[in-house]
Motif scaffolding. Structure first.
Motif: not given
Length: 185
Positions: A129-141
């Motif tokens: 996010d804008a604060q450099n906190q991880l919000v998603y990690r994973g696959q494209l599809d």
């Protein structure tokens, strides 16, 4: 073709800082210089991985589309170029030009940045996010080479849309699957 899953770095993790050479511009670039106003998509990838080659056109479409919404994309290659010369920086540059990448393609020669992100495969996607906190990690599809499913970017696009609309991103995220990062011994 080996199928290595993401390590699934903990959500909320602060993006590790870096300063790496960009094979596109020839400049040393930092996370602070590359981050987007609304968020940053960091992708560990390489030139030769069939999983990357399978999705690169959709990755570039996503980068173009979401750049206008404040999300910057950054690609990083951390592969051992002694054993995998097709991933050398000069060939990364050619790959970026050939595919009309509109984002930095950084070379992590020491592999310290891949280790800091706990990256495991190519492609490996991290959305901050804008604060450099991880919000998603994973696959494209769900698309993979030879599985016949269309490349849509559905999972990553859903996370990007939620981030932009300030909506919660589901915590149940599927790991990316790809070739393992080619570690130096």
């Amino acid at each position: 073709m080996a199928q290595t899953p993401s390590n699934m770095l903990a959500l909320g993790t602060q993006a590790p800082e870096f300063v790496l050479p960009d094979t596109v511009s020839g400049q040393m670039l930092s996370l602070d210089e590359l981050k987007g106003s609304a968020g940053t998509l960091i992708i560990f990838m390489c030139n030769h991985c069939p999983f990357v080659v399978h999705v690169i056109d959709e990755v570039i479409r996503i980068a173009h589309q979401y750049q206008n919404q404040g999300i910057n994309t950054v690609a990083i290659s951390s592969n051992d170029v002694e054993k995998y010369p097709q991933d050398r920086p000069e060939l990364m540059h050619l790959f970026a030009v050939e595919h009309q990448m509109n984002f930095a393609y950084l070379y992590d020669e020491t592999q310290q940045i891949a280790r800091a992100y706990d990256a495991a495969c190519t492609p490996d996607f991290y959305l901050f996010d804008a604060q450099n906190q991880l919000v998603y990690r994973g696959q494209l599809d769900d698309a993979r080479p030879q599985n016949g499913l269309p490349v849509t970017g559905k999972d990553l696009r859903t996370a990007l849309d939620c981030l932009i609309l300030n909506q919660p991103i589901a915590g149940d995220q599927k790991p990316s699957i790809g070739c393992n990062i080619k570690w130096k011994i």
